[in-house]
Scaffold this motif. Sequence first.
Motif, short mmCIF file in Angstrom:
data_model
loop_
_atom_site.label_atom_id
_atom_site.label_comp_id
_atom_site.label_asym_id
_atom_site.label_seq_id
_atom_site.Cartn_x
_atom_site.Cartn_y
_atom_site.Cartn_z
N LEU A 125 -11.51 5.46 -10.02
CA LEU A 125 -11.87 6.27 -8.87
C LEU A 125 -10.96 5.97 -7.68
CD1 LEU A 125 -15.78 6.05 -9.02
CD2 LEU A 125 -14.34 7.98 -9.72
N THR A 126 -10.69 4.69 -7.46
CA THR A 126 -9.87 4.31 -6.32
C THR A 126 -8.42 4.75 -6.50
OG1 THR A 126 -11.32 2.47 -5.79
CG2 THR A 126 -9.09 2.35 -4.92
N LYS A 127 -7.95 4.74 -7.73
CA LYS A 127 -6.59 5.24 -7.98
C LYS A 127 -6.47 6.70 -7.55
CE LYS A 127 -3.12 5.64 -11.65
NZ LYS A 127 -2.83 5.37 -13.09
N ALA A 128 -7.47 7.51 -7.87
CA ALA A 128 -7.46 8.91 -7.45
C ALA A 128 -7.50 9.02 -5.92
CB ALA A 128 -8.63 9.67 -8.08
N ALA A 129 -8.33 8.16 -5.29
CA ALA A 129 -8.41 8.17 -3.83
C ALA A 129 -7.10 7.73 -3.20
CB ALA A 129 -9.56 7.27 -3.38
N PHE A 130 -6.45 6.73 -3.78
CA PHE A 130 -5.15 6.29 -3.29
C PHE A 130 -4.12 7.41 -3.40
CE2 PHE A 130 -5.18 1.33 -3.67
CZ PHE A 130 -6.26 1.28 -2.81
N ASP A 131 -4.14 8.11 -4.53
CA ASP A 131 -3.20 9.22 -4.72
C ASP A 131 -3.42 10.28 -3.65
OD1 ASP A 131 -2.13 8.00 -6.95
OD2 ASP A 131 -3.25 9.21 -8.40
N ASP A 132 -4.67 10.61 -3.40
CA ASP A 132 -4.99 11.65 -2.43
C ASP A 132 -4.56 11.25 -1.01
OD1 ASP A 132 -6.42 14.09 -1.43
OD2 ASP A 132 -7.70 12.57 -0.50
N ALA A 133 -4.79 9.98 -0.66
CA ALA A 133 -4.50 9.51 0.70
C ALA A 133 -3.09 8.96 0.85
CB ALA A 133 -5.51 8.45 1.11
N GLY A 134 -2.37 8.82 -0.25
CA GLY A 134 -1.01 8.28 -0.18
C GLY A 134 -0.97 6.81 0.18
N VAL A 135 -1.93 6.03 -0.31
CA VAL A 135 -1.96 4.59 -0.02
C VAL A 135 -0.78 3.91 -0.71
CG1 VAL A 135 -3.24 2.45 -0.33
CG2 VAL A 135 -4.45 4.53 0.31
N ASP A 136 -0.03 3.11 0.05
CA ASP A 136 1.09 2.38 -0.55
C ASP A 136 1.01 0.88 -0.32
OD1 ASP A 136 1.64 2.30 2.17
OD2 ASP A 136 3.77 2.80 1.96
N LEU A 137 0.09 0.43 0.55
CA LEU A 137 0.01 -0.98 0.88
C LEU A 137 -1.40 -1.31 1.34
CD1 LEU A 137 1.80 -3.57 1.20
CD2 LEU A 137 2.12 -2.90 3.59
N VAL A 138 -1.91 -2.47 0.87
CA VAL A 138 -3.26 -2.91 1.23
C VAL A 138 -3.19 -4.37 1.64
CG1 VAL A 138 -5.66 -3.13 0.49
CG2 VAL A 138 -4.22 -1.31 -0.48
N ALA A 139 -3.83 -4.72 2.74
CA ALA A 139 -3.92 -6.12 3.18
C ALA A 139 -5.33 -6.62 2.98
CB ALA A 139 -3.51 -6.24 4.64
N PHE A 140 -5.45 -7.82 2.42
CA PHE A 140 -6.74 -8.45 2.17
C PHE A 140 -6.82 -9.74 2.97
CE2 PHE A 140 -5.93 -5.90 -1.55
CZ PHE A 140 -7.16 -5.43 -1.94
N SER A 141 -7.81 -9.85 3.82
CA SER A 141 -8.06 -11.09 4.54
C SER A 141 -9.52 -11.06 4.99
CB SER A 141 -7.08 -11.24 5.71
OG SER A 141 -7.11 -12.56 6.24
N GLY A 142 -9.78 -11.30 6.29
CA GLY A 142 -11.14 -11.19 6.77
C GLY A 142 -11.63 -9.76 6.82
N GLY A 143 -10.72 -8.83 6.74
CA GLY A 143 -10.99 -7.41 6.57
C GLY A 143 -9.98 -6.85 5.58
N GLN A 144 -10.05 -5.57 5.31
CA GLN A 144 -9.08 -4.92 4.45
C GLN A 144 -8.49 -3.74 5.20
OE1 GLN A 144 -10.82 -4.00 0.60
NE2 GLN A 144 -11.98 -5.90 0.64
#
Length: 398
Positions: A289-308
């Motif tokens: 599901l998230t892969k489809a959402a990433f494709d739709d939104a054009g996500v290319d980078l994600v940061a993980f720490s105290g937030g995302q």
Amino acid sequence: MRSRHIWCVILTAAIGISAGCGDGDTEPATRAIDAAALDSGNYATVPRDIEASRTETSGARQEAIRIGNATPLPADVDGKFAFKTSIYWDRRITPGDPTALPSLNTRDFNDLTPGFIAGWYSRGQRREQVGLGTGLDLYTLRFENSALAQAAAARIADRQQESSPGESIKIPERPDARAKWNPKSRYLDSQLVDGPMLLLVHVDDPVSEPVDTARLVDLTQQTFTKLIEGLKGYTPTPVDQLRSLPLDVDGLLSRTLPLDDQGKPTDRGDLSMALPRQAALHTDHYPTLTKAAFDDAGVDLVAFSGGQLYRTRDTKSPERLIAAFIDQEAKGYKAIDSPPHMPGVKCFDTKDSKTSKDRYSPVCYFGYDRYAARVQTSSVQQLYQRTAAQYKLLAYGH
């Protein structure tokens, strides 16, 4: 929640993303939230220097991310593996971050893998709950050279046989692979070396009666093929250059809320990281599901720490990504008020106290420019302050 138009109206009005719902070019986003009015408690609101956190293990951890970004998801092998189990995001394996391999424990890892540099772990399941369907585990481990990878493969297979005896099985399309079927525990363990990479595949089938081992062998063959194909996109960093790998990309991690002491679940230090798209999908509970959402939104980078933080293609995309995330988690959450002075920020608390508080702990989402933010913690009061701090980090200097 699936209506793009409804979400566009809500988020545009509330967060101040202007003219983001029409077609064609738009003006840069404006923001209605007054950062000066927000209560961020004692949380950090100024971007930090990520390079200052570099340790001796940092280079290997960054190389692990590069391997993860070239590793196919279990769902890429077979779309039925649409769930991931563990809550925490870190999939990296290094000599300083050993992992428990199937039938073995973490203490065994470094003893069995001389010459190991870095690797990645991923798991997919056919059912959301553990033990209700076939599971597929992938380990992609890089060594200094092929000989060391071959030696480690033999040691691991021998130790697994000692720990959990089984029957030797042939992988027809991979005659150089070594595989063992354990009928009592109902899983197939296989090892294959491809250059300096040791590929480990673990398939378990706890429910089929009788178990179709031919199906599991075929799945293992498909997995090896996908792994080798994907890893063609990975070029090993020379060992003497590992320390030069950057810890942050485009400053995204520096603007992500830092982990506090409660958010560090192990003794491995700060596990904050920035992941490119494919590596980030390995961490997700619903990767398909998230892969489809990433494709739709054009996500290319994600940061993980105290937030995302999720970097999307433009200022119109965060709203759709947030809507997709809320849709995915709707069964476990109930809506709650936005933080003070943050109208339109979407926040949720655990719907049913009987569900896992770790899985469905209080969470808030908001968009800022081309970024979608997700902040999650153990209490609503803490959540509101942390969400305010995350907003200030994104707004800093603007």
